[in-house]
Scaffold this motif. Structure first.
Motif, PDB file in Angstrom:
ATOM      1  N   GLU A 100       0.869  -1.186   0.000  1.00  0.00           N
ATOM      2  CA  GLU A 100       0.000   0.000   0.000  1.00  0.00           C
ATOM      3  C   GLU A 100       0.902   1.230   0.000  1.00  0.00           C
ATOM      4  OE1 GLU A 100      -4.108  -1.162   2.370  1.00  0.00           O
ATOM      5  OE2 GLU A 100      -2.452  -0.241   3.458  1.00  0.00           O
ATOM      6  N   SER A 101       0.723   2.088  -0.987  1.00  0.00           N
ATOM      7  CA  SER A 101       1.540   3.296  -1.043  1.00  0.00           C
ATOM      8  C   SER A 101       0.930   4.445  -0.249  1.00  0.00           C
ATOM      9  CB  SER A 101       1.755   3.710  -2.499  1.00  0.00           C
ATOM     10  OG  SER A 101       2.560   2.753  -3.162  1.00  0.00           O
ATOM     11  N   ARG A 102      -0.384   4.370  -0.010  1.00  0.00           N
ATOM     12  CA  ARG A 102      -1.073   5.359   0.833  1.00  0.00           C
ATOM     13  C   ARG A 102      -2.086   4.608   1.673  1.00  0.00           C
ATOM     14  NH1 ARG A 102      -1.866   7.121  -4.075  1.00  0.00           N
ATOM     15  NH2 ARG A 102      -4.120   6.929  -3.890  1.00  0.00           N
ATOM     16  N   LYS A 103      -2.476   5.226   2.785  1.00  0.00           N
ATOM     17  CA  LYS A 103      -3.461   4.583   3.658  1.00  0.00           C
ATOM     18  C   LYS A 103      -4.750   4.345   2.894  1.00  0.00           C
ATOM     19  CE  LYS A 103      -5.565   5.106   8.226  1.00  0.00           C
ATOM     20  NZ  LYS A 103      -5.692   5.978   9.419  1.00  0.00           N
ATOM     21  N   LEU A 104      -5.258   3.120   2.969  1.00  0.00           N
ATOM     22  CA  LEU A 104      -6.511   2.707   2.331  1.00  0.00           C
ATOM     23  C   LEU A 104      -6.475   2.829   0.814  1.00  0.00           C
ATOM     24  CD1 LEU A 104      -9.090   4.298   4.806  1.00  0.00           C
ATOM     25  CD2 LEU A 104      -8.144   1.985   4.804  1.00  0.00           C
ATOM     26  N   SER A 105      -5.277   2.828   0.228  1.00  0.00           N
ATOM     27  CA  SER A 105      -5.185   2.953  -1.229  1.00  0.00           C
ATOM     28  C   SER A 105      -5.354   1.622  -1.938  1.00  0.00           C
ATOM     29  CB  SER A 105      -3.834   3.558  -1.611  1.00  0.00           C
ATOM     30  OG  SER A 105      -2.781   2.668  -1.262  1.00  0.00           O
ATOM     31  N   GLY A 106      -5.292   0.539  -1.169  1.00  0.00           N
ATOM     32  CA  GLY A 106      -5.295  -0.775  -1.789  1.00  0.00           C
ATOM     33  C   GLY A 106      -3.879  -1.196  -2.125  1.00  0.00           C
ATOM     34  N   ALA A 107      -3.606  -2.478  -2.033  1.00  0.00           N
ATOM     35  CA  ALA A 107      -2.246  -2.982  -2.245  1.00  0.00           C
ATOM     36  C   ALA A 107      -2.017  -3.360  -3.701  1.00  0.00           C
ATOM     37  CB  ALA A 107      -1.996  -4.188  -1.352  1.00  0.00           C
ATOM     38  N   LEU A 108      -0.826  -3.066  -4.186  1.00  0.00           N
ATOM     39  CA  LEU A 108      -0.416  -3.466  -5.527  1.00  0.00           C
ATOM     40  C   LEU A 108       0.776  -4.407  -5.423  1.00  0.00           C
ATOM     41  CD1 LEU A 108      -0.531  -0.053  -7.456  1.00  0.00           C
ATOM     42  CD2 LEU A 108      -2.205  -1.915  -7.533  1.00  0.00           C
ATOM     43  N   PRO A 109       0.895  -5.346  -6.357  1.00  0.00           N
ATOM     44  CA  PRO A 109       2.041  -6.266  -6.326  1.00  0.00           C
ATOM     45  C   PRO A 109       3.265  -5.665  -7.013  1.00  0.00           C
ATOM     46  CG  PRO A 109       0.548  -6.889  -8.088  1.00  0.00           C
ATOM     47  CD  PRO A 109      -0.075  -5.707  -7.399  1.00  0.00           C
ATOM     48  N   TYR A 110       4.415  -5.887  -6.404  1.00  0.00           N
ATOM     49  CA  TYR A 110       5.678  -5.466  -6.992  1.00  0.00           C
ATOM     50  C   TYR A 110       6.634  -6.655  -7.006  1.00  0.00           C
ATOM     51  CZ  TYR A 110       4.014  -0.689  -6.485  1.00  0.00           C
ATOM     52  OH  TYR A 110       3.267   0.468  -6.576  1.00  0.00           O
ATOM     53  N   TRP A 111       7.539  -6.622  -8.002  1.00  0.00           N
ATOM     54  CA  TRP A 111       8.489  -7.723  -8.184  1.00  0.00           C
ATOM     55  C   TRP A 111       9.912  -7.210  -8.255  1.00  0.00           C
ATOM     56  CZ3 TRP A 111       6.920 -12.783  -8.280  1.00  0.00           C
ATOM     57  CH2 TRP A 111       5.556 -13.024  -8.439  1.00  0.00           C
ATOM     58  N   GLY A 112      10.826  -8.016  -7.752  1.00  0.00           N
ATOM     59  CA  GLY A 112      12.231  -7.738  -7.943  1.00  0.00           C
ATOM     60  C   GLY A 112      12.695  -8.251  -9.291  1.00  0.00           C
ATOM     61  N   GLN A 113      13.972  -8.033  -9.574  1.00  0.00           N
ATOM     62  CA  GLN A 113      14.519  -8.403 -10.879  1.00  0.00           C
ATOM     63  C   GLN A 113      14.937  -9.876 -10.937  1.00  0.00           C
ATOM     64  OE1 GLN A 113      16.194  -6.939  -8.516  1.00  0.00           O
ATOM     65  NE2 GLN A 113      18.166  -8.003  -8.411  1.00  0.00           N
ATOM     66  N   GLY A 114      15.000 -10.510  -9.780  1.00  0.00           N
ATOM     67  CA  GLY A 114      15.364 -11.926  -9.728  1.00  0.00           C
ATOM     68  C   GLY A 114      16.831 -12.142  -9.415  1.00  0.00           C
ATOM     69  N   THR A 115      17.116 -13.255  -8.772  1.00  0.00           N
ATOM     70  CA  THR A 115      18.492 -13.643  -8.466  1.00  0.00           C
ATOM     71  C   THR A 115      18.638 -15.134  -8.767  1.00  0.00           C
ATOM     72  OG1 THR A 115      20.246 -13.572  -6.780  1.00  0.00           O
ATOM     73  CG2 THR A 115      18.024 -14.091  -6.005  1.00  0.00           C
ATOM     74  N   GLN A 116      19.713 -15.483  -9.438  1.00  0.00           N
ATOM     75  CA  GLN A 116      19.898 -16.864  -9.903  1.00  0.00           C
ATOM     76  C   GLN A 116      20.459 -17.743  -8.793  1.00  0.00           C
ATOM     77  OE1 GLN A 116      19.320 -18.336 -13.138  1.00  0.00           O
ATOM     78  NE2 GLN A 116      19.717 -20.211 -11.957  1.00  0.00           N
ATOM     79  N   VAL A 117      19.803 -18.858  -8.591  1.00  0.00           N
ATOM     80  CA  VAL A 117      20.305 -19.905  -7.689  1.00  0.00           C
ATOM     81  C   VAL A 117      20.555 -21.145  -8.535  1.00  0.00           C
ATOM     82  CG1 VAL A 117      19.748 -21.431  -5.767  1.00  0.00           C
ATOM     83  CG2 VAL A 117      19.138 -19.003  -5.647  1.00  0.00           C
ATOM     84  N   THR A 118      21.768 -21.631  -8.508  1.00  0.00           N
ATOM     85  CA  THR A 118      22.131 -22.826  -9.251  1.00  0.00           C
ATOM     86  C   THR A 118      22.711 -23.842  -8.284  1.00  0.00           C
ATOM     87  OG1 THR A 118      22.617 -21.519 -11.227  1.00  0.00           O
ATOM     88  CG2 THR A 118      23.456 -23.772 -11.166  1.00  0.00           C
ATOM     89  N   VAL A 119      22.111 -25.029  -8.266  1.00  0.00           N
ATOM     90  CA  VAL A 119      22.559 -26.095  -7.377  1.00  0.00           C
ATOM     91  C   VAL A 119      23.146 -27.205  -8.236  1.00  0.00           C
ATOM     92  CG1 VAL A 119      21.931 -27.679  -5.537  1.00  0.00           C
ATOM     93  CG2 VAL A 119      20.718 -25.497  -5.774  1.00  0.00           C
TER      94      VAL A 119
END
Length: 121
Positions: A100-119
């Motif tokens: 939520e960017s403002r009170k009672l504004s409703g939540a929006l989804p945000y994503w990071g750019q990703g990080t590689q995990v290799t096993v």
């Protein structure tokens, strides 16, 4: 706007451990949930673990008992401790937050750019 920045991805041998971190910054009033997803080559993105605002954590069946999600609300961070890693854990791991960017504004989804995990097996 809200930015999510992940870190901690690496190449590790099977049975090893990694700790991923994600920091949220920007126009944040309140973060509802913070989660980790992953996407392996040729597969759909899947939920790995989620930490809610109420303090509940949920995990994908495939990582239960091996991964632990933690959250620091004061620092707007979420971590993923990954132990007993398997080759099938290889993927790009993405941080996700419902913000939520403002009170009672409703939540929006945000994503990071990703990080590689290799096993490696």
């Amino acid at each position: 706007q809200v930015q999510l920045v992940e870190s901690g991805g690496d190449l590790v041998q099977a049975g090893g451990s990694l700790r991923l971190s994600c920091v949220a910054s920007g126009n944040i009033f309140r973060i509802i949930t913070m989660s980790w997803y992953r996407q392996a080559p040729g597969k759909q993105r899947e939920l790995v673990a989620r930490f809610t605002n109420s303090g509940s954590a949920i995990y994908a069946e495939s990582v239960k008992g091996r991964f632990t999600i933690s959250r620091d609300n004061a620092k707007n961070t979420v971590n993923l401790q990954m132990n007993s890693l398997k080759s099938e854990d290889t993927a790009v791991y993405y941080c996700n937050a419902d913000v939520e960017s403002r009170k009672l504004s409703g939540a929006l989804p945000y994503w990071g750019q990703g990080t590689q995990v290799t096993v490696s097996s």
